[in-house]
Design a protein around this motif. Structure first.
Motif, PDB file in Angstrom:
ATOM      1  N   THR A  70      -2.688  11.757  -5.480  1.00 25.86           N
ATOM      2  CA  THR A  70      -4.002  11.884  -4.872  1.00 25.86           C
ATOM      3  C   THR A  70      -4.860  10.692  -5.272  1.00 25.86           C
ATOM      4  O   THR A  70      -4.957  10.377  -6.461  1.00 25.86           O
ATOM      5  CB  THR A  70      -4.686  13.186  -5.361  1.00 25.86           C
ATOM      6  OG1 THR A  70      -3.810  14.277  -5.072  1.00 25.86           O
ATOM      7  CG2 THR A  70      -6.017  13.405  -4.685  1.00 25.86           C
ATOM      8  N   PRO A  71      -5.469  10.014  -4.287  1.00 24.07           N
ATOM      9  CA  PRO A  71      -6.310   8.863  -4.608  1.00 24.07           C
ATOM     10  C   PRO A  71      -7.408   9.246  -5.606  1.00 24.07           C
ATOM     11  O   PRO A  71      -7.836  10.392  -5.627  1.00 24.07           O
ATOM     12  CB  PRO A  71      -6.917   8.484  -3.261  1.00 24.07           C
ATOM     13  CG  PRO A  71      -5.970   9.041  -2.240  1.00 24.07           C
ATOM     14  CD  PRO A  71      -5.415  10.289  -2.863  1.00 24.07           C
ATOM     15  N   PRO A  72      -7.817   8.301  -6.423  1.00 23.54           N
ATOM     16  CA  PRO A  72      -7.579   6.861  -6.326  1.00 23.54           C
ATOM     17  C   PRO A  72      -6.322   6.365  -7.051  1.00 23.54           C
ATOM     18  O   PRO A  72      -5.934   5.220  -6.897  1.00 23.54           O
ATOM     19  CB  PRO A  72      -8.830   6.253  -6.960  1.00 23.54           C
ATOM     20  CG  PRO A  72      -9.223   7.238  -8.016  1.00 23.54           C
ATOM     21  CD  PRO A  72      -8.877   8.598  -7.419  1.00 23.54           C
ATOM     22  N   ARG A 103      -3.156   1.422  -0.060  1.00 23.89           N
ATOM     23  CA  ARG A 103      -4.548   1.059   0.250  1.00 23.89           C
ATOM     24  C   ARG A 103      -5.077   1.939   1.380  1.00 23.89           C
ATOM     25  O   ARG A 103      -6.172   2.499   1.289  1.00 23.89           O
ATOM     26  CB  ARG A 103      -4.628  -0.420   0.643  1.00 23.89           C
ATOM     27  CG  ARG A 103      -6.059  -0.874   0.959  1.00 23.89           C
ATOM     28  CD  ARG A 103      -6.107  -2.234   1.629  1.00 23.89           C
ATOM     29  NE  ARG A 103      -5.429  -2.147   2.930  1.00 23.89           N
ATOM     30  CZ  ARG A 103      -4.423  -2.935   3.311  1.00 23.89           C
ATOM     31  NH1 ARG A 103      -3.959  -3.879   2.516  1.00 23.89           N
ATOM     32  NH2 ARG A 103      -3.883  -2.799   4.492  1.00 23.89           N
ATOM     33  N   ASP A 104      -4.288   2.092   2.440  1.00 28.27           N
ATOM     34  CA  ASP A 104      -4.717   2.894   3.582  1.00 28.27           C
ATOM     35  C   ASP A 104      -4.929   4.355   3.214  1.00 28.27           C
ATOM     36  O   ASP A 104      -5.756   5.041   3.819  1.00 28.27           O
ATOM     37  CB  ASP A 104      -3.706   2.795   4.730  1.00 28.27           C
ATOM     38  CG  ASP A 104      -3.646   1.399   5.337  1.00 28.27           C
ATOM     39  OD1 ASP A 104      -4.551   0.561   5.056  1.00 28.27           O
ATOM     40  OD2 ASP A 104      -2.687   1.138   6.087  1.00 28.27           O
ATOM     41  N   LEU A 105      -4.192   4.836   2.211  1.00 26.19           N
ATOM     42  CA  LEU A 105      -4.333   6.223   1.753  1.00 26.19           C
ATOM     43  C   LEU A 105      -5.488   6.387   0.762  1.00 26.19           C
ATOM     44  O   LEU A 105      -5.786   7.499   0.351  1.00 26.19           O
ATOM     45  CB  LEU A 105      -3.031   6.706   1.122  1.00 26.19           C
ATOM     46  CG  LEU A 105      -1.842   6.859   2.074  1.00 26.19           C
ATOM     47  CD1 LEU A 105      -0.561   7.166   1.293  1.00 26.19           C
ATOM     48  CD2 LEU A 105      -2.114   7.946   3.112  1.00 26.19           C
ATOM     49  N   GLY A 106      -6.098   5.276   0.343  1.00 28.36           N
ATOM     50  CA  GLY A 106      -7.240   5.334  -0.565  1.00 28.36           C
ATOM     51  C   GLY A 106      -6.908   5.131  -2.031  1.00 28.36           C
ATOM     52  O   GLY A 106      -7.760   5.335  -2.893  1.00 28.36           O
ATOM     53  N   HIS A 107      -5.699   4.702  -2.336  1.00 31.60           N
ATOM     54  CA  HIS A 107      -5.323   4.467  -3.735  1.00 31.60           C
ATOM     55  C   HIS A 107      -5.855   3.118  -4.199  1.00 31.60           C
ATOM     56  O   HIS A 107      -5.830   2.143  -3.459  1.00 31.60           O
ATOM     57  CB  HIS A 107      -3.802   4.484  -3.896  1.00 31.60           C
ATOM     58  CG  HIS A 107      -3.198   5.822  -3.636  1.00 31.60           C
ATOM     59  ND1 HIS A 107      -3.390   6.906  -4.460  1.00 31.60           N
ATOM     60  CD2 HIS A 107      -2.392   6.254  -2.629  1.00 31.60           C
ATOM     61  CE1 HIS A 107      -2.733   7.938  -3.976  1.00 31.60           C
ATOM     62  NE2 HIS A 107      -2.128   7.574  -2.858  1.00 31.60           N
ATOM     63  N   GLU A 108      -6.314   3.089  -5.441  1.00 30.64           N
ATOM     64  CA  GLU A 108      -6.760   1.849  -6.070  1.00 30.64           C
ATOM     65  C   GLU A 108      -5.708   1.293  -7.016  1.00 30.64           C
ATOM     66  O   GLU A 108      -5.736   0.116  -7.351  1.00 30.64           O
ATOM     67  CB  GLU A 108      -8.070   2.091  -6.820  1.00 30.64           C
ATOM     68  CG  GLU A 108      -9.206   2.479  -5.879  1.00 30.64           C
ATOM     69  CD  GLU A 108     -10.470   2.881  -6.615  1.00 30.64           C
ATOM     70  OE1 GLU A 108     -10.526   2.750  -7.870  1.00 30.64           O
ATOM     71  OE2 GLU A 108     -11.400   3.339  -5.938  1.00 30.64           O
ATOM     72  N   ALA A 152      -7.541  -4.645  -2.253  1.00 29.16           N
ATOM     73  CA  ALA A 152      -8.497  -4.059  -1.297  1.00 29.16           C
ATOM     74  C   ALA A 152      -8.280  -4.584   0.086  1.00 29.16           C
ATOM     75  O   ALA A 152      -7.743  -5.628   0.331  1.00 29.16           O
ATOM     76  CB  ALA A 152      -9.915  -4.333  -1.760  1.00 29.16           C
TER      77      ALA A 152
END
Length: 152
Positions: A70-72, A103-108, A152
């Motif tokens: 689960t992001p991030p 990145r598209d899934l919101g992970h940092e 990013a």
């Protein structure tokens, strides 16, 4: 030509056999590979609920990766290529797509519990070693734990 696409549930057996063959490439004996079988076995329901991407070369699955969590903060749960494709650049193609997917899934960032023989690949790709973690398959075995920032 390489085609990247989401894995299909009916490819679970193919993913399992590819992961086991890729693991065996490093010279592990049959007992060791069998000890890893449960951890490297995919079921259709796993494939349906996880974000698994395959690389298709000449109509056959030649590699795959999964981005989990689960992001991030996510996990590169898998990145395997068929032994006959090691050194062809397919791993880099999958790696770059995995970062774009993350990145598209919101992970940092992505954490990686790495196959020790693959650690050099991940370091070359920009990951850094942050520690060790116990193997889920072989008691007493430690794996390199790596981390990469998702661009990013």
């Amino acid at each position: 030509m390489t085609i990247l696409r989401r894995a299909l549930p009916d490819e679970a057996g193919t993913l399992t056999e590819l992961a086991l063959a890729a693991k065996a490439f490093w010279g592990y004996d049959e007992d060791f590979i069998e000890a890893c079988r449960d951890e490297l076995t995919f079921h259709p329901e796993d494939v349906g609920r996880r974000h698994i991407v395959v690389a298709e070369v000449s109509g056959a699955v030649a590699g795959f990766y999964s981005v989990d969590g689960t992001p991030p903060v996510g996990e590169l749960g898998n990145l395997w290529v068929r032994p006959d494709t090691i050194g062809t650049g397919l791993g880099r193609v999958l790696w770059e797509d995995a970062l774009a997917t993350a990145r598209d899934l919101g992970h940092e960032q992505l954490d990686i519990d790495a196959e020790p023989f693959a650690e050099g690949f991940y370091l070359k790709m920009g990951a850094e070693r942050v520690g060790e973690i116990a193997s889920g398959s072989v008691p007493g075995r430690m794996l390199p734990q790596l981390r990469v920032r998702v661009p990013a």
